[in-house]
Design an enzyme around this catalytic site. Structure first.
Site, PDB file in Angstrom:
ATOM      1  N   SER A   7      40.860  39.598  46.265  1.00 45.87           N
ATOM      2  CA  SER A   7      41.179  39.821  44.784  1.00 45.87           C
ATOM      3  C   SER A   7      40.884  41.165  44.495  1.00 45.87           C
ATOM      4  O   SER A   7      39.751  41.781  44.641  1.00 45.87           O
ATOM      5  CB  SER A   7      40.299  38.898  43.610  1.00 45.87           C
ATOM      6  OG  SER A   7      40.059  39.583  42.551  1.00 45.87           O
ATOM      7  N   ASP A 174      39.580  29.721  43.888  1.00 45.13           N
ATOM      8  CA  ASP A 174      39.342  31.264  43.286  1.00 45.13           C
ATOM      9  C   ASP A 174      37.647  31.073  42.394  1.00 45.13           C
ATOM     10  O   ASP A 174      37.800  30.497  41.390  1.00 45.13           O
ATOM     11  CB  ASP A 174      40.335  31.353  42.280  1.00 45.13           C
ATOM     12  CG  ASP A 174      40.239  32.873  41.934  1.00 45.13           C
ATOM     13  OD1 ASP A 174      39.371  33.663  42.208  1.00 45.13           O
ATOM     14  OD2 ASP A 174      41.066  33.027  41.069  1.00 45.13           O
TER      15      ASP A 174
HETATM   16  C1  DX5 Z   1      37.778  35.415  38.310  1.00 49.46           C
HETATM   17  C2  DX5 Z   1      38.991  35.758  39.131  1.00 49.46           C
HETATM   18  C3  DX5 Z   1      38.662  35.816  40.382  1.00 49.46           C
HETATM   19  C4  DX5 Z   1      37.412  36.921  40.960  1.00 49.46           C
HETATM   20  C5  DX5 Z   1      37.108  36.454  42.120  1.00 49.46           C
HETATM   21  O1  DX5 Z   1      38.069  35.379  36.918  1.00 49.46           O
HETATM   22  O2  DX5 Z   1      40.037  35.025  38.811  1.00 49.46           O
HETATM   23  O3  DX5 Z   1      39.870  36.139  41.102  1.00 49.46           O
HETATM   24  O4  DX5 Z   1      38.200  38.048  41.095  1.00 49.46           O
HETATM   25  O5  DX5 Z   1      35.938  37.144  42.409  1.00 49.46           O
HETATM   26  P1  DX5 Z   1      34.657  36.824  43.482  1.00 49.46           P
HETATM   27  O6  DX5 Z   1      35.546  36.479  44.704  1.00 49.46           O
HETATM   28  O7  DX5 Z   1      33.810  37.813  43.345  1.00 49.46           O
HETATM   29  O8  DX5 Z   1      34.153  35.524  42.843  1.00 49.46           O
HETATM   30 ZN    ZN Z   2      41.908  35.094  40.352  1.00 49.44          ZN
END
Ligand code: DX5
Ligand code: ZN
Length: 221
Positions: A7, A174
């Site tokens: 991401s 996710d």
């Molecule tokens: C959250 C997003 C994710 C996020 C994941 O709302 O949809 O894609 O960036 O980040 P991590 O891996 O740090 O939880």
């Molecule tokens: Zn996401």
């Protein structure tokens, strides 16, 4: 081996091109782009001008995650970016079937995302039409949150639904994914792992991507 979709929300926005080049030369599979509107989720991330700049440099398929109300308004624009996957939230679409058909009609993979509180069972009557289901394993809106444990069992139930109905939908997860949670998710049936902070906060992001890809191939815990 799972596909890895880092991401860009956790990238260094002052050095986006550098971070994108790093991903281009890494073993990651997709680029995960998180769009937030401050209405569907309590945060705003980036919109089309920034994604167009990202798309110019990105050499891997774009996995666009729209955390916005009325995502159907932007299907053409997401297609124009050259996106491979367009993910819309179940909770944001009153006429989900129509939206899914429109996304597929544009030649993109249609992904439907479920918030942590939304049961897998709501997909019973549409699973056969979906190319991908993404489960949120945190409440959407921010990177770096704690993984919600229940997501492992939910992944297992989604796997059962897909296998029972003969759907070919991929399972993407996710939020809060790291080597440890990733391994358990792959064992539960996940095909694609999104990782923001686990990749970009690692001392060696490219090596972390390799470790995430290997998640689930050896028993971990
Ligand atoms: C959250 C997003 C994710 C996020 C994941 O709302 O949809 O894609 O960036 O980040 P991590 O891996 O740090 O939880
Ligand atoms: Zn996401």
């Amino acid at each position: 081996m799972p596909l890895i979709s880092p991401s860009l929300l956790s990238a260094d926005f002052g050095n986006l091109q550098r971070d994108i080049e790093m991903l281009n030369s890494s073993e990651c599979d997709w680029f995960h782009l998180d769009v937030m509107d401050g209405v569907f989720v309590p945060n705003i991330s980036f919109g089309f001008p920034v994604m167009e700049a990202m798309a110019q440099h990105a050499k891997k398929p774009l996995d666009v995650h729209l955390m916005i109300v009325q995502p159907e308004k932007f299907i053409h624009q997401v297609k124009a970016l050259g996106a491979h996957v367009m993910n819309v939230h179940y909770e944001a679409c009153t006429h989900l079937h129509r939206v899914v058909q429109q996304i597929k009609g544009e030649g993109m993979l249609a992904g439907v995302t479920l918030n942590p509180h939304t049961p897998v069972s709501v997909l019973e009557d549409i699973i056969g039409d979906l190319d991908l289901v993404m489960l949120m394993s945190v409440n959407p809106g921010f990177g770096g949150q704690k993984f919600i444990e229940h997501s492992v069992e939910k992944t297992r139930r989604l796997r059962e639904l897909i296998d029972r109905t003969g759907s070919s939908a991929l399972i993407e997860i996710d939020g809060g994914v790291n080597r440890e949670t990733g391994a358990r998710l792959v064992q539960a049936g996940a095909d694609v792992l999104v990782a923001g902070s686990a990749v970009f906060r690692a001392p060696d992001p490219a090596a972390e991507i390799v470790a995430l890809k290997q998640a689930g191939t050896t028993s971990c815990c």
